[in-house]
Motif scaffolding. Structure first.
Motif, short mmCIF file in Angstrom:
data_model
loop_
_atom_site.label_atom_id
_atom_site.label_comp_id
_atom_site.label_asym_id
_atom_site.label_seq_id
_atom_site.Cartn_x
_atom_site.Cartn_y
_atom_site.Cartn_z
N LEU A 164 0.56 -1.27 0.05
CA LEU A 164 0.11 0.01 -0.02
C LEU A 164 0.89 1.09 0.01
O LEU A 164 0.47 2.36 -0.65
N ARG A 165 1.81 1.04 0.60
CA ARG A 165 2.88 2.26 0.81
C ARG A 165 3.33 2.42 -0.49
O ARG A 165 3.82 3.59 -1.03
N LEU A 166 3.87 1.32 -1.11
CA LEU A 166 4.51 1.59 -2.34
C LEU A 166 3.62 2.10 -3.51
O LEU A 166 3.81 3.07 -4.34
N TRP A 167 2.31 1.79 -3.50
CA TRP A 167 1.37 2.14 -4.39
C TRP A 167 0.98 3.71 -4.32
O TRP A 167 1.10 4.47 -5.06
N GLN A 168 1.18 4.07 -2.99
CA GLN A 168 0.88 5.55 -2.60
C GLN A 168 2.15 6.37 -3.27
O GLN A 168 1.84 7.53 -3.78
N LEU A 169 3.19 5.85 -3.11
CA LEU A 169 4.52 6.82 -3.33
C LEU A 169 4.50 6.89 -4.87
O LEU A 169 4.88 7.60 -5.66
N ALA A 170 4.02 5.59 -5.51
CA ALA A 170 4.00 5.40 -7.06
C ALA A 170 3.17 6.52 -7.56
O ALA A 170 3.26 7.33 -8.57
N LYS A 171 1.64 6.64 -7.02
CA LYS A 171 0.92 7.46 -7.42
C LYS A 171 1.21 9.01 -7.01
O LYS A 171 0.87 9.83 -7.94
N GLU A 172 1.80 9.25 -6.13
CA GLU A 172 2.46 10.59 -5.66
C GLU A 172 3.41 10.99 -6.80
O GLU A 172 3.28 12.15 -7.27
N ALA A 173 4.33 10.09 -7.18
CA ALA A 173 5.45 10.44 -8.24
C ALA A 173 4.67 10.63 -9.67
O ALA A 173 5.12 11.74 -10.39
N HIS A 174 3.66 9.89 -9.98
CA HIS A 174 3.03 9.96 -11.16
C HIS A 174 2.24 11.22 -11.18
O HIS A 174 2.15 12.09 -12.36
N GLU A 175 1.54 11.63 -10.14
CA GLU A 175 0.98 12.70 -9.97
C GLU A 175 1.93 14.13 -10.23
O GLU A 175 1.64 15.13 -10.79
N GLY A 176 3.05 13.82 -9.57
CA GLY A 176 4.12 14.96 -9.71
C GLY A 176 4.58 15.23 -10.95
O GLY A 176 4.66 16.19 -11.45
N GLN A 177 4.76 14.12 -11.89
CA GLN A 177 5.08 14.33 -12.97
C GLN A 177 4.01 15.08 -14.03
O GLN A 177 4.26 15.78 -14.90
N GLU A 178 2.96 14.59 -13.78
CA GLU A 178 1.79 15.08 -14.55
C GLU A 178 1.56 16.78 -14.27
O GLU A 178 1.51 17.56 -15.24
N ALA A 179 1.89 16.96 -12.85
CA ALA A 179 1.70 18.44 -12.62
C ALA A 179 2.87 19.16 -13.19
O ALA A 179 2.79 20.17 -13.70
N LEU A 180 3.99 18.45 -13.24
CA LEU A 180 5.33 19.20 -13.66
C LEU A 180 4.93 19.47 -15.14
O LEU A 180 5.32 20.44 -15.83
N SER A 181 4.37 18.45 -15.92
CA SER A 181 3.97 18.63 -17.40
C SER A 181 3.20 19.52 -17.59
O SER A 181 3.12 20.40 -18.47
N ARG A 182 1.98 19.75 -16.74
CA ARG A 182 0.98 20.76 -16.80
C ARG A 182 1.50 21.99 -16.73
O ARG A 182 1.26 22.87 -17.32
#
Length: 370
Positions: A164-182
């Motif tokens: 669960l922790r790994l999944w949360q970190l992966a989601k946060e990293a993915h959302e961070g990349q999308e935010a940087l792209s936007r």
């Protein structure tokens, strides 16, 4: 099978992390399968009557089926499956009479995804104490059983928390990349808007001022007014040229960045990519056009092939992009894909060819004036 492989290749990194988390957790939850062997051994030894054995097998099977759902629901952000947790909990209580200790850590792992950690820890300690006291009263203290149940409980619950922790970190990293792209897109739009504002603001102000001056002098001096309007026309043409220059520079694409990005994307999809490019002598227009061809070629490799290797070479304004993932006939090029791109290349005085090559390869070749 091929469709599944293609689905895996096209999946995003976030999807792959989700599959890893869910898959590894489901492997841990296979622990209750040991209960089938234990029930069979007891039945053969005459300890367990067959009607009770059949009932226990049915309950254990229901538990195995239901236990695959809660963690998937947790990863997808769904609501707590109270009904599933209640039913599986009731099955655990019933099977603890035998007792089947293998099922208890799995159920605690299901709970771990939806309740507080201290609640799970309290339930874990309580289950270990109750089961071992029960067995001690019936058969006497069994230290290996205590150690085994403790170890399995820690492994099952800890694995769920870790995934669960790994999944949360992966989601946060993915959302961070999308935010940087936007953010990058927004900054580029702001830069473009600022450039246009600086350019057109002064130009249109000058046009308006000279047009107003021509209007004022029209009655008293038509010749001067006409000359002023010719000046307005020349100013408008100059402004148009400047706007086109800004737009062209805005649309320019860095070929080296595109090559690096395409290589990273292909290798992330398990396509070994080799790039040999001499881009120093190319004009900005040629670099932009070749970058567009490379992007389209990489998209086709990912979508329409099962390539394992891809080679990109650029020399003297000639791009060749080959991959080894073509088998069978190739359909017509889409108008908004290679066909439309071929028109753009021809308009720039170049040529574009995309067709199967020997040994199951596919060749995309674009020649643009350097």
């Amino acid at each position: 099978m091929r469709g599944m492989v293609a689905k895996v290749r096209m999946a995003s990194k976030l999807d792959k992390v989700r599959w890893l988390c869910v898959g590894s957790t489901n492997v841990i939850l296979l622990l209750p399968l040991i209960g089938y062997a234990e029930l069979f051994i007891r039945w053969q030894a005459g300890i367990l009557p067959w009607p009770l054995g059949v009932g226990a097998v049915v309950l254990l099977l229901v538990f195995n089926v239901l236990s695959t759902r809660p963690f998937t629901i947790a990863v997808r952000g769904g609501k707590r499956p109270t009904a599933i947790l209640a039913v599986t909990g009731a099955i655990v209580v019933l099977l603890s009479v035998f007792p089947l200790i293998w099922i208890i850590p799995a159920w605690l792992a299901l709970m771990a995804a939806f309740v507080r950690k201290r609640t799970v820890i309290a339930l874990s300690v309580a289950s270990i104490v109750v089961i071992n006291v029960y067995i001690a009263l019936v058969e006497g203290p069994v230290l290996p059983l205590l150690l085994m149940q403790t170890v399995f409980t820690v492994i099952c619950v800890g694995a769920v928390w870790a995934n669960l922790r790994l999944w949360q970190l992966a989601k946060e990293a993915h959302e961070g990349q999308e935010a940087l792209s936007r953010l990058a897109v927004s900054e580029e739009r702001l830069r473009f808007a600022r450039d246009l504002n600086d350019l057109l603001g002064q130009s249109l102000t000058d046009v308006a001022a000279r047009a107003a001056h021509a209007e004022q002098t029209l009655r008293s001096d038509p010749g001067a007014a006409a000359a002023e309007m010719f000046g307005v026309r020349d100013l408008a043409r100059q402004s148009l040229r400047e706007v086109r220059t800004v737009v062209q520079n805005y649309r320019a694409v860095d070929l080296d960045e595109v090559l690096a990005s395409v290589r990273a994307v292909l290798e992330a999809a398990d396509v070994r990519c080799t790039v040999r490019a001499d881009t120093a002598s190319l004009t900005p227009e040629t670099r932009t056009l070749l970058a567009t061809v490379v992007r389209e070629g990489a998209t086709n490799v990912l979508k329409h092939s099962r390539a394992e290797r891809c080679t990109i070479t650029i020399e003297g304004g000639v791009l060749e992009m080959t991959n080894d993932g073509v088998s069978g006939p190739v359909g017509e090029h889409a108008p908004n894909g290679l066909a439309g791109l071929a028109d753009r290349v021809r308009a720039a005085g170049g040529t574009l060819k995309a067709e199967p090559a020997p040994e199951g390869r596919y060749l995309l070749r674009a020649g643009v004036p350097a």
